[in-house]
Design an enzyme around this catalytic site. Structure first.
Site, PDB file in Angstrom:
ATOM      1  N   SER A  29       0.830  -1.217   0.000  1.00 23.79           N
ATOM      2  CA  SER A  29       0.000   0.000   0.000  1.00 23.79           C
ATOM      3  C   SER A  29       0.852   1.249   0.000  1.00 23.79           C
ATOM      4  O   SER A  29       1.701   1.424   0.884  1.00 23.79           O
ATOM      5  CB  SER A  29      -0.862   0.056   1.260  1.00 23.79           C
ATOM      6  OG  SER A  29      -1.969  -0.751   1.130  1.00 23.79           O
ATOM      7  N   HIS A  60      -3.356   1.089  -4.206  1.00 26.80           N
ATOM      8  CA  HIS A  60      -2.768   0.079  -5.094  1.00 26.80           C
ATOM      9  C   HIS A  60      -3.206   0.419  -6.512  1.00 26.80           C
ATOM     10  O   HIS A  60      -4.400   0.502  -6.789  1.00 26.80           O
ATOM     11  CB  HIS A  60      -3.301  -1.317  -4.758  1.00 26.80           C
ATOM     12  CG  HIS A  60      -2.783  -1.885  -3.476  1.00 26.80           C
ATOM     13  ND1 HIS A  60      -1.749  -2.776  -3.427  1.00 26.80           N
ATOM     14  CD2 HIS A  60      -3.162  -1.685  -2.201  1.00 26.80           C
ATOM     15  CE1 HIS A  60      -1.506  -3.109  -2.166  1.00 26.80           C
ATOM     16  NE2 HIS A  60      -2.353  -2.456  -1.401  1.00 26.80           N
ATOM     17  N   HIS A  82      -5.881  -9.088  -1.569  1.00 23.15           N
ATOM     18  CA  HIS A  82      -5.931  -9.515  -0.164  1.00 23.15           C
ATOM     19  C   HIS A  82      -7.126 -10.437   0.085  1.00 23.15           C
ATOM     20  O   HIS A  82      -8.165 -10.304  -0.556  1.00 23.15           O
ATOM     21  CB  HIS A  82      -6.098  -8.297   0.746  1.00 23.15           C
ATOM     22  CG  HIS A  82      -5.077  -7.223   0.522  1.00 23.15           C
ATOM     23  ND1 HIS A  82      -5.176  -6.327  -0.515  1.00 23.15           N
ATOM     24  CD2 HIS A  82      -3.948  -6.913   1.198  1.00 23.15           C
ATOM     25  CE1 HIS A  82      -4.139  -5.503  -0.463  1.00 23.15           C
ATOM     26  NE2 HIS A  82      -3.383  -5.835   0.558  1.00 23.15           N
ATOM     27  N   TYR A  84      -9.007 -10.089   2.569  1.00 27.81           N
ATOM     28  CA  TYR A  84     -10.112  -9.278   3.095  1.00 27.81           C
ATOM     29  C   TYR A  84     -10.980  -8.673   2.001  1.00 27.81           C
ATOM     30  O   TYR A  84     -12.069  -8.174   2.261  1.00 27.81           O
ATOM     31  CB  TYR A  84      -9.620  -8.199   4.075  1.00 27.81           C
ATOM     32  CG  TYR A  84      -8.746  -7.101   3.502  1.00 27.81           C
ATOM     33  CD1 TYR A  84      -9.270  -6.123   2.662  1.00 27.81           C
ATOM     34  CD2 TYR A  84      -7.405  -7.013   3.838  1.00 27.81           C
ATOM     35  CE1 TYR A  84      -8.474  -5.105   2.154  1.00 27.81           C
ATOM     36  CE2 TYR A  84      -6.603  -6.013   3.341  1.00 27.81           C
ATOM     37  CZ  TYR A  84      -7.138  -5.058   2.494  1.00 27.81           C
ATOM     38  OH  TYR A  84      -6.351  -4.059   1.989  1.00 27.81           O
ATOM     39  N   GLU A  85     -10.480  -8.711   0.750  1.00 25.88           N
ATOM     40  CA  GLU A  85     -11.325  -8.254  -0.354  1.00 25.88           C
ATOM     41  C   GLU A  85     -12.295  -9.361  -0.771  1.00 25.88           C
ATOM     42  O   GLU A  85     -13.088  -9.177  -1.690  1.00 25.88           O
ATOM     43  CB  GLU A  85     -10.451  -7.882  -1.554  1.00 25.88           C
ATOM     44  CG  GLU A  85      -9.537  -6.695  -1.307  1.00 25.88           C
ATOM     45  CD  GLU A  85      -8.510  -6.557  -2.421  1.00 25.88           C
ATOM     46  OE1 GLU A  85      -8.882  -6.126  -3.520  1.00 25.88           O
ATOM     47  OE2 GLU A  85      -7.331  -6.913  -2.187  1.00 25.88           O
ATOM     48  N   ALA A 112       2.658  -2.427   3.888  1.00 21.92           N
ATOM     49  CA  ALA A 112       2.445  -1.439   4.946  1.00 21.92           C
ATOM     50  C   ALA A 112       1.993  -2.232   6.163  1.00 21.92           C
ATOM     51  O   ALA A 112       1.182  -3.141   6.041  1.00 21.92           O
ATOM     52  CB  ALA A 112       1.349  -0.470   4.528  1.00 21.92           C
ATOM     53  N   MET A 202      -1.876  -7.269   6.891  1.00 17.05           N
ATOM     54  CA  MET A 202      -2.939  -8.074   6.281  1.00 17.05           C
ATOM     55  C   MET A 202      -2.529  -8.747   4.972  1.00 17.05           C
ATOM     56  O   MET A 202      -3.371  -9.062   4.140  1.00 17.05           O
ATOM     57  CB  MET A 202      -4.167  -7.188   6.036  1.00 17.05           C
ATOM     58  CG  MET A 202      -4.701  -6.539   7.303  1.00 17.05           C
ATOM     59  SD  MET A 202      -6.032  -5.377   6.948  1.00 17.05           S
ATOM     60  CE  MET A 202      -6.129  -4.486   8.496  1.00 17.05           C
ATOM     61  N   SER A 203      -1.245  -8.934   4.785  1.00 22.79           N
ATOM     62  CA  SER A 203      -0.800  -9.582   3.538  1.00 22.79           C
ATOM     63  C   SER A 203       0.474 -10.375   3.806  1.00 22.79           C
ATOM     64  O   SER A 203       0.702 -10.833   4.915  1.00 22.79           O
ATOM     65  CB  SER A 203      -0.543  -8.513   2.464  1.00 22.79           C
ATOM     66  OG  SER A 203       0.539  -7.683   2.856  1.00 22.79           O
ATOM     67  N   ASN A 226       2.022   3.101  10.610  1.00 23.31           N
ATOM     68  CA  ASN A 226       1.283   3.607  11.783  1.00 23.31           C
ATOM     69  C   ASN A 226       1.628   2.691  12.943  1.00 23.31           C
ATOM     70  O   ASN A 226       2.097   1.575  12.729  1.00 23.31           O
ATOM     71  CB  ASN A 226      -0.232   3.535  11.519  1.00 23.31           C
ATOM     72  CG  ASN A 226      -0.664   2.121  11.162  1.00 23.31           C
ATOM     73  OD1 ASN A 226      -0.546   1.695  10.010  1.00 23.31           O
ATOM     74  ND2 ASN A 226      -1.130   1.376  12.151  1.00 23.31           N
ATOM     75  N   HIS A 238      -6.801   4.300   6.862  1.00 25.48           N
ATOM     76  CA  HIS A 238      -5.972   3.990   5.687  1.00 25.48           C
ATOM     77  C   HIS A 238      -5.249   5.239   5.164  1.00 25.48           C
ATOM     78  O   HIS A 238      -4.208   5.121   4.527  1.00 25.48           O
ATOM     79  CB  HIS A 238      -6.860   3.354   4.605  1.00 25.48           C
ATOM     80  CG  HIS A 238      -6.094   2.626   3.548  1.00 25.48           C
ATOM     81  ND1 HIS A 238      -5.314   1.512   3.824  1.00 25.48           N
ATOM     82  CD2 HIS A 238      -5.965   2.855   2.232  1.00 25.48           C
ATOM     83  CE1 HIS A 238      -4.753   1.092   2.709  1.00 25.48           C
ATOM     84  NE2 HIS A 238      -5.120   1.881   1.719  1.00 25.48           N
TER      85      HIS A 238
HETATM   86  N1  HPA Z   1      -2.869  -3.354  11.264  1.00 26.86           N
HETATM   87  C1  HPA Z   1      -3.000  -4.239  10.265  1.00 26.86           C
HETATM   88  N2  HPA Z   1      -2.583  -3.998   9.033  1.00 26.86           N
HETATM   89  C2  HPA Z   1      -2.007  -2.807   8.775  1.00 26.86           C
HETATM   90  C3  HPA Z   1      -1.857  -1.830   9.770  1.00 26.86           C
HETATM   91  C4  HPA Z   1      -2.314  -2.116  11.091  1.00 26.86           C
HETATM   92  O1  HPA Z   1      -2.207  -1.310  12.027  1.00 26.86           O
HETATM   93  N3  HPA Z   1      -1.264  -0.757   9.177  1.00 26.86           N
HETATM   94  C5  HPA Z   1      -1.059  -1.088   7.887  1.00 26.86           C
HETATM   95  N4  HPA Z   1      -1.513  -2.328   7.631  1.00 26.86           N
END
Ligand code: HPA
Length: 264
Positions: A29, A60, A82, A84-85, A112, A202-203, A226, A238
């Site tokens: 990301s 993306h 992903h 989650y999609e 990320a 998440m990847s 973050n 995001h």
């Molecule tokens: N958690 C999960 N996935 C992420 C995060 C997070 O804080 N930041 C970027 N991808």
């Protein structure tokens, strides 16, 4: 039966003269600007390659970038698929399977991630030394194998040295995979930290497992965009992920280019 026809996709890449490469990169990301560092570059929207799934996540681009880094040919994917999609594993893992089908031996997987360890800060780049993916149901079936395991112990000192030589601060640590798309609760983050996680994302972990199974040498890099929920105060969304990626994209691109050009 697979939903994604890998041979059809690789045929499309050969047609566009974007198939033969020394290294492949999956861009996380907000990290798509890495493409600007490639020379002699062609950009191919995923939608121009027959059989390629569609990208739906903000940040993306859904573009294949084919170009050069020094003397090395590079195939970079700006956008992944992903879980989650709502994608099944055949779609989520298709980029790694394309890399394998093309016979590319080196794969750099970036993402990320949220910082879980208090020794990390937003903006840190972290080499993934190991990962945990307890919630991941692996789609490959077979006899349990210890070699289907990402292990970069022998490479780690070389990678850290390469970063140091080039003045690129690089942390290393453990990636914890969650399916998302919701960010974690505070309690979850505390639990993951107690389990030894340094970042959460998440990847990447499924991709690393698949690359390892297929015999591709892969290196994972997280950008801490973050701090994870509850590590410090502040709302998590995001847009923060994208802002941090923007501020660190130059170091990230420089480091990935160094990795591609090195014989690691
Ligand atoms: N958690 C999960 N996935 C992420 C995060 C997070 O804080 N930041 C970027 N991808």
């Amino acid at each position: 039966m697979t939903d994604v026809n890998i041979a059809e996709i690789t045929a499309g890449l050969f047609e566009k003269n974007a198939a033969e490469a020394d290294a492949a990169v999956i861009l996380g990301s907000g990290l798509g600007d890495f493409a600007d560092s490639l020379t002699d570059r062609i950009d191919i929207p995923y939608s121009d390659i027959k059989g390629m799934p569609e990208v739906t996540v903000v940040g993306h681009s859904g573009t294949i970038h084919y170009g050069k880094s020094g003397g090395k040919r590079v195939l970079a994917f700006g956008g992944r698929f992903h879980s989650y999609e709502g994608h099944g594993m055949d779609v989520s893992l298709c980029l790694v399977r394309i890399v394998h089908e093309l016979g590319i031996k080196k794969l750099i997987i970036s993402n990320a991630a949220g910082g879980v360890s208090t020794r990390l800060e937003t903006g840190d780049l972290m080499l993934i030394s190991d990962f945990m993916s307890p919630g991941y149901a692996y789609s490959y079936r077979g006899v349990p194998k210890s070699n289907v395991r990402y292990d970069i112990k022998s490479l780690r000192p070389k990678i850290l040295q390469l970063a140091a030589e080039n003045g690129i601060p690089l942390q290393h640590g453990t990636y914890f995979y969650v399916k998302g798309p919701t960010y974690e609760t505070k309690a979850e983050v505390r639990a993951y930290r107690a389990m030894g996680a340094d970042v959460v994302g998440m990847s990447t972990a499924p991709e690393m497992l698949e690359a390892t199974r297929l015999g591709i040498s892969c290196i994972g890099i997280s950008l801490v965009t973050n701090m994870a929920t509850g590590v410090n105060t502040g709302k998590l969304d995001h847009s923060e992920v994208k802002e941090t990626a923007e501020s660190r994209k130059e170091d990230f691109a420089r480091f990935v280019n160094k990795l591609i050009q090195s014989d690691i």
